[in-house]
Scaffold this motif. Structure first.
Motif, PDB file in Angstrom:
ATOM      1  N   ASP A  94       0.808  -1.215   0.000  1.00  0.00           N
ATOM      2  CA  ASP A  94       0.000   0.000   0.000  1.00  0.00           C
ATOM      3  C   ASP A  94       0.844   1.270   0.000  1.00  0.00           C
ATOM      4  OD1 ASP A  94      -2.486   1.228  -0.094  1.00  0.00           O
ATOM      5  OD2 ASP A  94      -2.665   1.386   2.075  1.00  0.00           O
ATOM      6  N   PHE A  95       1.987   1.252   0.670  1.00  0.00           N
ATOM      7  CA  PHE A  95       2.822   2.442   0.737  1.00  0.00           C
ATOM      8  C   PHE A  95       3.578   2.688  -0.561  1.00  0.00           C
ATOM      9  CE2 PHE A  95       6.781   4.726   1.684  1.00  0.00           C
ATOM     10  CZ  PHE A  95       6.264   5.868   2.288  1.00  0.00           C
ATOM     11  N   TYR A  96       4.169   1.646  -1.115  1.00  0.00           N
ATOM     12  CA  TYR A  96       5.026   1.824  -2.296  1.00  0.00           C
ATOM     13  C   TYR A  96       4.276   1.760  -3.625  1.00  0.00           C
ATOM     14  CZ  TYR A  96       9.021   1.691   0.837  1.00  0.00           C
ATOM     15  OH  TYR A  96       9.916   1.979   1.839  1.00  0.00           O
ATOM     16  N   SER A  97       3.008   1.372  -3.633  1.00  0.00           N
ATOM     17  CA  SER A  97       2.175   1.442  -4.842  1.00  0.00           C
ATOM     18  C   SER A  97       1.521   2.818  -4.890  1.00  0.00           C
ATOM     19  CB  SER A  97       1.083   0.363  -4.826  1.00  0.00           C
ATOM     20  OG  SER A  97       1.640  -0.922  -4.916  1.00  0.00           O
ATOM     21  N   LEU A  98       1.824   3.591  -5.928  1.00  0.00           N
ATOM     22  CA  LEU A  98       1.326   4.971  -6.002  1.00  0.00           C
ATOM     23  C   LEU A  98       0.190   5.162  -7.014  1.00  0.00           C
ATOM     24  CD1 LEU A  98       4.719   6.951  -5.910  1.00  0.00           C
ATOM     25  CD2 LEU A  98       3.201   6.371  -4.004  1.00  0.00           C
ATOM     26  N   GLU A  99      -0.008   4.199  -7.887  1.00  0.00           N
ATOM     27  CA  GLU A  99      -0.974   4.373  -8.973  1.00  0.00           C
ATOM     28  C   GLU A  99      -2.393   4.648  -8.476  1.00  0.00           C
ATOM     29  OE1 GLU A  99      -0.954   2.186 -13.068  1.00  0.00           O
ATOM     30  OE2 GLU A  99      -2.335   1.090 -11.758  1.00  0.00           O
ATOM     31  N   ASP A 100      -2.776   4.054  -7.343  1.00  0.00           N
ATOM     32  CA  ASP A 100      -4.142   4.220  -6.834  1.00  0.00           C
ATOM     33  C   ASP A 100      -4.291   5.401  -5.875  1.00  0.00           C
ATOM     34  OD1 ASP A 100      -2.547   2.863  -4.938  1.00  0.00           O
ATOM     35  OD2 ASP A 100      -4.334   2.122  -3.905  1.00  0.00           O
ATOM     36  N   LYS A 101      -3.225   6.170  -5.688  1.00  0.00           N
ATOM     37  CA  LYS A 101      -3.286   7.292  -4.758  1.00  0.00           C
ATOM     38  C   LYS A 101      -3.786   8.552  -5.468  1.00  0.00           C
ATOM     39  CE  LYS A 101      -1.536   4.583  -1.645  1.00  0.00           C
ATOM     40  NZ  LYS A 101      -1.341   3.349  -2.431  1.00  0.00           N
ATOM     41  N   THR A 102      -4.631   9.336  -4.794  1.00  0.00           N
ATOM     42  CA  THR A 102      -5.262  10.498  -5.418  1.00  0.00           C
ATOM     43  C   THR A 102      -4.431  11.771  -5.358  1.00  0.00           C
ATOM     44  OG1 THR A 102      -6.441  10.966  -3.347  1.00  0.00           O
ATOM     45  CG2 THR A 102      -7.598   9.637  -5.000  1.00  0.00           C
ATOM     46  N   ALA A 103      -3.450  11.809  -4.452  1.00  0.00           N
ATOM     47  CA  ALA A 103      -2.606  13.005  -4.298  1.00  0.00           C
ATOM     48  C   ALA A 103      -1.424  12.653  -3.412  1.00  0.00           C
ATOM     49  CB  ALA A 103      -3.407  14.144  -3.679  1.00  0.00           C
ATOM     50  N   LYS A 104      -0.501  13.585  -3.271  1.00  0.00           N
ATOM     51  CA  LYS A 104       0.683  13.308  -2.450  1.00  0.00           C
ATOM     52  C   LYS A 104       0.345  13.199  -0.960  1.00  0.00           C
ATOM     53  CE  LYS A 104       2.465  17.973  -1.532  1.00  0.00           C
ATOM     54  NZ  LYS A 104       3.671  18.841  -1.639  1.00  0.00           N
ATOM     55  N   THR A 105      -0.846  13.647  -0.587  1.00  0.00           N
ATOM     56  CA  THR A 105      -1.286  13.533   0.810  1.00  0.00           C
ATOM     57  C   THR A 105      -2.012  12.214   1.083  1.00  0.00           C
ATOM     58  OG1 THR A 105      -3.296  14.746   0.207  1.00  0.00           O
ATOM     59  CG2 THR A 105      -1.470  16.029   1.138  1.00  0.00           C
ATOM     60  N   ASP A 106      -2.266  11.435   0.036  1.00  0.00           N
ATOM     61  CA  ASP A 106      -2.970  10.158   0.164  1.00  0.00           C
ATOM     62  C   ASP A 106      -1.935   9.061   0.401  1.00  0.00           C
ATOM     63  OD1 ASP A 106      -4.789   8.098   0.068  1.00  0.00           O
ATOM     64  OD2 ASP A 106      -5.089   8.167  -2.105  1.00  0.00           O
ATOM     65  N   ILE A 107      -1.437   8.983   1.621  1.00  0.00           N
ATOM     66  CA  ILE A 107      -0.334   8.086   1.956  1.00  0.00           C
ATOM     67  C   ILE A 107      -0.852   6.680   2.266  1.00  0.00           C
ATOM     68  CG2 ILE A 107       1.716   7.777   3.392  1.00  0.00           C
ATOM     69  CD1 ILE A 107       1.665  10.437   1.864  1.00  0.00           C
ATOM     70  N   GLY A 108      -0.221   5.691   1.671  1.00  0.00           N
ATOM     71  CA  GLY A 108      -0.639   4.306   1.891  1.00  0.00           C
ATOM     72  C   GLY A 108      -0.076   3.719   3.173  1.00  0.00           C
ATOM     73  N   GLY A 109      -0.795   2.756   3.739  1.00  0.00           N
ATOM     74  CA  GLY A 109      -0.309   2.006   4.891  1.00  0.00           C
ATOM     75  C   GLY A 109      -0.384   2.692   6.230  1.00  0.00           C
TER      76      GLY A 109
END
Length: 210
Positions: A94-109
């Motif tokens: 979740d953290f290192y996959s960026l394709e599904d993130k909506t913005a730089k503030t949408d941090i995974g994990g």
């Protein structure tokens, strides 16, 4: 006669003003098209006892991992090593996959991070790995971003870990390696070591070693 002429002039002026307003509105709309409505992201599954939530916008891979976590935590007796391993895998994905993130503030994990270090973790992520993630809140981003695949746990061990004035005698230290779905990101980070400590009944990530 003069009165009728004045009335006509006033009506003409009103009509002109209305036309100018209508034309102005049409021009403004053409320059500022109506933005798409931002859809609210719903939670589709929960592990209430541990406070984990699954949102509908997560990938199929992550949803499958969440189901595996759910099965581990709903067992009569929780296998803690399996729990720690699954948390580590889910965080990396979740953290290192960026394709599904909506913005730089949408941090995974983030839900796996120990609460006391969360603020610092978010700030560091936004200033480093997530720094150049373009906004995709309306689904019109063309930026190519990485997606993690083939996560492997290369080592797992229990050892004491001191944090502030406390020591967890049975903290987990897990080393992982992974790849990406595209060779475009072959020079991106592919290994990490995660430290998890006991946080009441939960295991939480307190350190991410690159």
């Amino acid at each position: 006669m003069r009165l009728k002429k004045k009335v006509k002039q006033r009506l003409l002026t009103i009509i002109i003003v209305i036309l100018v307003l209508v034309v102005g509105i049409l021009i403004w709309k053409s320059i500022h098209p109506k933005e798409k409505e931002v859809k609210e992201v719903k939670v589709v599954s929960k592990i209430d006892k541990y406070g984990y939530n699954l949102k509908e916008n997560k990938t199929t891979t992550y949803k499958s991992m969440f189901k595996e976590l759910e099965d581990i935590l709903n067992a009569k007796e929780v296998d803690e090593e399996k729990y720690a391993s699954k948390i580590a895998e889910m965080f990396i994905y979740d953290f290192y996959s960026l394709e599904d993130k909506t913005a730089k503030t949408d941090i995974g994990g983030v839900e796996f991070i120990y609460n006391d270090i969360l603020e610092n973790f978010l700030q560091n992520a936004q200033n480093t790995y997530y720094k150049y993630v373009e906004n995709n809140i309306y689904g019109n981003r063309n930026q190519k971003l990485p997606v993690v695949k083939d996560i492997e746990i290369t080592n797992i061990e229990k050892s004491p870990y001191a944090y502030r004035d406390k020591t967890d005698e049975n903290a987990y230290k897990i080393s992982l390696s992974w790849d990406y779905t595209s060779t475009d990101f072959s020079n991106y980070q592919k290994t990490a070591t995660i430290v998890l400590i006991h946080d009441d009944i939960k295991l939480s990530i307190v350190e991410l070693q690159k």
